[in-house]
Design a protein around this motif. Structure first.
Motif, PDB file in Angstrom:
ATOM      1  N   THR A   6       0.876  -1.167   0.000  1.00 39.81           N
ATOM      2  CA  THR A   6       0.000   0.000   0.000  1.00 39.81           C
ATOM      3  C   THR A   6       0.911   1.215   0.000  1.00 39.81           C
ATOM      4  O   THR A   6       1.752   1.371   0.890  1.00 39.81           O
ATOM      5  N   THR A   7       0.762   2.058  -1.011  1.00 37.91           N
ATOM      6  CA  THR A   7       1.633   3.207  -1.213  1.00 37.91           C
ATOM      7  C   THR A   7       1.237   4.331  -0.254  1.00 37.91           C
ATOM      8  O   THR A   7       0.114   4.824  -0.321  1.00 37.91           O
ATOM      9  N   HIS A  18      -2.436  -1.449  -3.135  1.00 39.60           N
ATOM     10  CA  HIS A  18      -2.151  -0.789  -4.407  1.00 39.60           C
ATOM     11  C   HIS A  18      -1.416  -1.721  -5.363  1.00 39.60           C
ATOM     12  O   HIS A  18      -1.513  -1.566  -6.576  1.00 39.60           O
ATOM     13  N   ALA A  19      -0.661  -2.666  -4.843  1.00 36.33           N
ATOM     14  CA  ALA A  19       0.093  -3.588  -5.692  1.00 36.33           C
ATOM     15  C   ALA A  19       0.367  -4.885  -4.944  1.00 36.33           C
ATOM     16  O   ALA A  19       0.405  -4.910  -3.718  1.00 36.33           O
ATOM     17  N   LEU A  31      -0.878  -4.550  -9.996  1.00 39.79           N
ATOM     18  CA  LEU A  31      -1.348  -3.320  -9.367  1.00 39.79           C
ATOM     19  C   LEU A  31      -2.866  -3.220  -9.370  1.00 39.79           C
ATOM     20  O   LEU A  31      -3.509  -3.530 -10.379  1.00 39.79           O
ATOM     21  N   SER A  34      -5.606   2.026 -10.581  1.00 41.53           N
ATOM     22  CA  SER A  34      -5.187   3.389 -10.237  1.00 41.53           C
ATOM     23  C   SER A  34      -6.372   4.305 -10.529  1.00 41.53           C
ATOM     24  O   SER A  34      -6.975   4.238 -11.599  1.00 41.53           O
ATOM     25  N   GLN A  63       2.466   3.979  -7.561  1.00 40.42           N
ATOM     26  CA  GLN A  63       2.324   2.559  -7.243  1.00 40.42           C
ATOM     27  C   GLN A  63       3.548   1.785  -7.725  1.00 40.42           C
ATOM     28  O   GLN A  63       4.080   0.936  -7.004  1.00 40.42           O
TER      29      GLN A  63
END
Length: 144
Positions: A6-7, A18-19, A31, A34, A63
């Protein structure tokens, strides 16, 4: 082994990462979509699919950076646009091409859809990318 990322500079997703990075010979990152939200969760570019596409690409870059990759290493995307008009889909695709995602070129699907997850959201992009081995990157740069 799956590493979920998680970014921290992006809006925290409600129930997904997120990825996801899986190492199996070549390290790949899968990912999550977005979306056109800023770091505070505010929709960027209400009513403007081109501006939303630009924000989506910027978030996608974050990401990728978080997992040690970049746009040049993306191998596949799905681009979702809330529209049935070819001109709108083409305008969003122009943003994708200008971003550097078209280098390679990567594999992609461009879809016109009825709606997306956030109120007012017009664009979303999912991606899979190679996470390059740092030693391979250094060797590639030395060859240039």
């Amino acid at each position: 082994m799956i590493q979920r990322v998680t970014t921290p500079v992006l809006f925290p997703p409600p129930t997904y990462a997120h990825a996801s990075v899986v190492e199996a010979g070549t390290k790949l990152a899968f990912l999550a979509g977005s979306v056109p939200l800023d770091g505070d969760g505010n929709l960027v570019g209400p009513g403007d699919p081109v501006r939303q596409a630009e924000q989506v690409i910027a978030n996608l870059e974050e990401q990728l950076r978080a997992v040690g990759s970049d746009l040049a290493h993306v191998v596949v995307t799905d681009v979702y646009v809330v529209s049935g008009e070819t001109a709108v889909l083409s305008a969003v695709w122009d943003v994708v091409e200008a971003s550097g995602l078209s280098l390679g070129p990567h594999s992609s699907t461009l879809l016109g859809v009825t709606c997306l997850g956030y109120s007012g959201q017009l664009v979303e992009i999912t991606a899979t990318a190679v996470v390059p081995d740092k030693a391979a990157v250094v060797a590639e740069e030395a060859r240039r």
